[in-house]
Design a protein around this motif. Structure first.
Motif, PDB file in Angstrom:
ATOM      1  N   ILE A   1       0.849  -1.198   0.000  1.00 30.89           N
ATOM      2  CA  ILE A   1       0.000   0.000   0.000  1.00 30.89           C
ATOM      3  C   ILE A   1       0.885   1.249   0.000  1.00 30.89           C
ATOM      4  N   ASN A   2       0.590   2.167  -0.940  1.00 36.97           N
ATOM      5  CA  ASN A   2       1.360   3.412  -1.067  1.00 36.97           C
ATOM      6  C   ASN A   2       2.853   3.158  -1.243  1.00 36.97           C
ATOM      7  N   THR A   3       3.194   2.080  -1.923  1.00 34.89           N
ATOM      8  CA  THR A   3       4.581   1.678  -2.117  1.00 34.89           C
ATOM      9  C   THR A   3       5.070   2.115  -3.489  1.00 34.89           C
ATOM     10  N   THR A   4       6.320   2.527  -3.569  1.00 32.60           N
ATOM     11  CA  THR A   4       6.940   2.893  -4.845  1.00 32.60           C
ATOM     12  C   THR A   4       7.585   1.650  -5.430  1.00 32.60           C
ATOM     13  N   LEU A   5       7.043   1.212  -6.568  1.00 31.25           N
ATOM     14  CA  LEU A   5       7.512  -0.002  -7.244  1.00 31.25           C
ATOM     15  C   LEU A   5       7.947   0.306  -8.676  1.00 31.25           C
ATOM     16  N   VAL A   6       8.395   1.532  -8.916  1.00 36.12           N
ATOM     17  CA  VAL A   6       8.806   1.976 -10.243  1.00 36.12           C
ATOM     18  C   VAL A   6       9.935   1.085 -10.748  1.00 36.12           C
ATOM     19  N   GLY A   7       9.731   0.467 -11.921  1.00 38.12           N
ATOM     20  CA  GLY A   7      10.753  -0.371 -12.531  1.00 38.12           C
ATOM     21  C   GLY A   7      11.006  -1.694 -11.836  1.00 38.12           C
ATOM     22  N   ALA A   8      10.159  -2.095 -10.905  1.00 40.99           N
ATOM     23  CA  ALA A   8      10.336  -3.379 -10.213  1.00 40.99           C
ATOM     24  C   ALA A   8      10.072  -4.531 -11.176  1.00 40.99           C
ATOM     25  N   ASN A   9      10.641  -5.688 -10.897  1.00 37.53           N
ATOM     26  CA  ASN A   9      10.475  -6.865 -11.743  1.00 37.53           C
ATOM     27  C   ASN A   9       9.663  -7.919 -10.983  1.00 37.53           C
ATOM     28  N   PHE A  10       8.467  -8.238 -11.539  1.00 31.68           N
ATOM     29  CA  PHE A  10       7.575  -9.227 -10.925  1.00 31.68           C
ATOM     30  C   PHE A  10       7.487 -10.511 -11.754  1.00 31.68           C
ATOM     31  N   THR A  11       8.439 -10.764 -12.638  1.00 32.89           N
ATOM     32  CA  THR A  11       8.403 -11.934 -13.502  1.00 32.89           C
ATOM     33  C   THR A  11       8.258 -13.216 -12.684  1.00 32.89           C
ATOM     34  N   GLY A  12       7.199 -13.970 -12.961  1.00 30.68           N
ATOM     35  CA  GLY A  12       6.968 -15.249 -12.294  1.00 30.68           C
ATOM     36  C   GLY A  12       6.503 -15.158 -10.853  1.00 30.68           C
TER      37      GLY A  12
END
Length: 169
Positions: A124-135
């Motif tokens: 919640i309200n987290t900065t995930l800019v450019g994060a990788n969620f592959t798989g």
């Protein structure tokens, strides 16, 4: 039951060896290193930049307001851990067990969640800019008001559009 049963149980404990004893005796003051057992430990407001916690036991631990930039938490077990308001930019969490973990208001810019288990996690309200969620597994994950701009989504192909808030567009 009696003495014979007690001796059998004691012998079984001895056979399990030192690995069992280490799990029972988590030491919150142990240095940050791969495989450390910090279960239920408070590591709040610590500077853990660049540490290697590969395979660490972090269940129910708390890292509120801590700095873990470029830290490696690959294959760590952080079930129900709290990383609230933590700076984790560039952190690697590949294959980590992060179920029910709380990352509320954290900076996870460029973090790598490849093949991580994020079910029921709070971002919640987290900065995930450019994060990788592959798989990654994201069932019931709360991305409310999270900035997913430029994040690579779970299929490994889709990149979230600029301004993706709360879900990947």
């Amino acid at each position: 039951m009696g003495q014979r049963h007690t001796l059998a149980v004691f012998a079984g404990v001895l056979i399990l060896g030192a690995g069992f004893a280490a799990d029972v005796n988590a030491a919150c003051s142990d240095p940050a290193e791969p495989g450390v057992n910090w279960r239920r430990c408070y590591q709040d407001s610590r500077d853990l930049s660049g540490v290697d916690l590969t395979g660490a036991e972090l269940r129910d631990a708390t890292f509120q307001r801590s700095t873990l930039t470029d830290a490696v938490l690959d294959d760590a077990d952080a079930y129900r851990a709290k990383f609230i308001s933590a700076d984790m930019a560039g952190a690697s969490l590949r294959g980590a067990r992060l179920t029910s973990t709380d990352f509320t208001r954290s900076d996870l810019t460029g973090a790598d969640f490849s093949n991580a288990d994020l079910r029921n996690a709070r971002l919640i309200n987290t900065t995930l800019v450019g994060a990788n969620f592959t798989g990654a597994q994201v069932g019931s994950t709360d991305f409310r008001n999270a900035d997913l701009s430029g994040a690579i989504w779970i299929d490994g192909e889709r990149v979230c559009a600029e301004g993706s808030t709360g879900q990947c567009h």
